[in-house]
Design a protein around this motif. Structure first.
Motif, PDB file in Angstrom:
ATOM      1  N   LEU A   1       0.813  -1.215   0.000  1.00 16.46           N
ATOM      2  CA  LEU A   1       0.000   0.000   0.000  1.00 16.46           C
ATOM      3  C   LEU A   1       0.847   1.266   0.000  1.00 16.46           C
ATOM      4  CD1 LEU A   1      -2.947  -0.851   2.399  1.00 16.46           C
ATOM      5  CD2 LEU A   1      -3.014  -0.579  -0.072  1.00 16.46           C
ATOM      6  N   VAL A   2       1.926   1.263   0.758  1.00 19.78           N
ATOM      7  CA  VAL A   2       2.808   2.432   0.768  1.00 19.78           C
ATOM      8  C   VAL A   2       3.432   2.630  -0.608  1.00 19.78           C
ATOM      9  CG1 VAL A   2       4.980   3.327   1.682  1.00 19.78           C
ATOM     10  CG2 VAL A   2       3.282   2.399   3.240  1.00 19.78           C
ATOM     11  N   ALA A   3       3.865   1.564  -1.242  1.00 17.37           N
ATOM     12  CA  ALA A   3       4.492   1.672  -2.563  1.00 17.37           C
ATOM     13  C   ALA A   3       3.494   2.183  -3.612  1.00 17.37           C
ATOM     14  CB  ALA A   3       5.059   0.326  -2.989  1.00 17.37           C
ATOM     15  N   ILE A   4       2.303   1.616  -3.646  1.00 22.37           N
ATOM     16  CA  ILE A   4       1.294   2.062  -4.613  1.00 22.37           C
ATOM     17  C   ILE A   4       0.882   3.501  -4.332  1.00 22.37           C
ATOM     18  CG2 ILE A   4      -1.074   1.697  -5.397  1.00 22.37           C
ATOM     19  CD1 ILE A   4      -0.610  -1.294  -4.990  1.00 22.37           C
ATOM     20  N   GLY A   5       0.683   3.835  -3.075  1.00 22.13           N
ATOM     21  CA  GLY A   5       0.315   5.205  -2.717  1.00 22.13           C
ATOM     22  C   GLY A   5       1.385   6.213  -3.105  1.00 22.13           C
ATOM     23  N   ALA A   6       2.648   5.847  -2.908  1.00 21.80           N
ATOM     24  CA  ALA A   6       3.746   6.750  -3.280  1.00 21.80           C
ATOM     25  C   ALA A   6       3.810   6.942  -4.797  1.00 21.80           C
ATOM     26  CB  ALA A   6       5.068   6.212  -2.750  1.00 21.80           C
ATOM     27  N   ILE A   7       3.616   5.853  -5.539  1.00 26.58           N
ATOM     28  CA  ILE A   7       3.635   5.956  -7.001  1.00 26.58           C
ATOM     29  C   ILE A   7       2.511   6.848  -7.496  1.00 26.58           C
ATOM     30  CG2 ILE A   7       3.254   4.639  -9.122  1.00 26.58           C
ATOM     31  CD1 ILE A   7       4.770   2.315  -7.728  1.00 26.58           C
ATOM     32  N   LEU A   8       1.306   6.649  -6.965  1.00 30.34           N
ATOM     33  CA  LEU A   8       0.171   7.482  -7.385  1.00 30.34           C
ATOM     34  C   LEU A   8       0.374   8.937  -6.985  1.00 30.34           C
ATOM     35  CD1 LEU A   8      -2.816   5.118  -6.556  1.00 30.34           C
ATOM     36  CD2 LEU A   8      -1.907   5.686  -8.808  1.00 30.34           C
ATOM     37  N   TRP A   9       0.943   9.164  -5.810  1.00 29.76           N
ATOM     38  CA  TRP A   9       1.188  10.521  -5.345  1.00 29.76           C
ATOM     39  C   TRP A   9       2.203  11.221  -6.245  1.00 29.76           C
ATOM     40  CZ3 TRP A   9       4.731  11.880  -0.748  1.00 29.76           C
ATOM     41  CH2 TRP A   9       4.641  13.237  -0.450  1.00 29.76           C
ATOM     42  N   ILE A  10       3.273  10.522  -6.591  1.00 30.62           N
ATOM     43  CA  ILE A  10       4.289  11.114  -7.466  1.00 30.62           C
ATOM     44  C   ILE A  10       3.726  11.401  -8.848  1.00 30.62           C
ATOM     45  CG2 ILE A  10       6.463  10.620  -8.653  1.00 30.62           C
ATOM     46  CD1 ILE A  10       7.308   9.112  -6.069  1.00 30.62           C
TER      47      ILE A  10
END
Length: 51
Positions: free
Chosen positions: A27-36
């Motif tokens: 979840l942290v990885a997907i959230g970071a990718i979407l945020w970037i």
């Protein structure tokens, strides 16, 4: 999504439940990718911002 991931990471670390740790990392990885992607101006899901 990032906040939920961090919460699951902490709970998984404290209790020793590895599945929570794994889901939290994902979840942290997907959230970071979407945020970037949203921050650099790419449309994410038809929106200019992730949230």
């Amino acid at each position: 999504m990032i906040a939920l991931g961090v919460i699951l990471l902490v709970i998984g670390f404290v209790t020793g439940i590895s599945i929570l740790w794994t889901i939290g990392v994902i979840l942290v990885a997907i959230g970071a990718i979407l945020w970037i992607m949203g921050a650099v101006g790419h449309s994410v899901g038809g929106r200019k911002h992730y949230w």
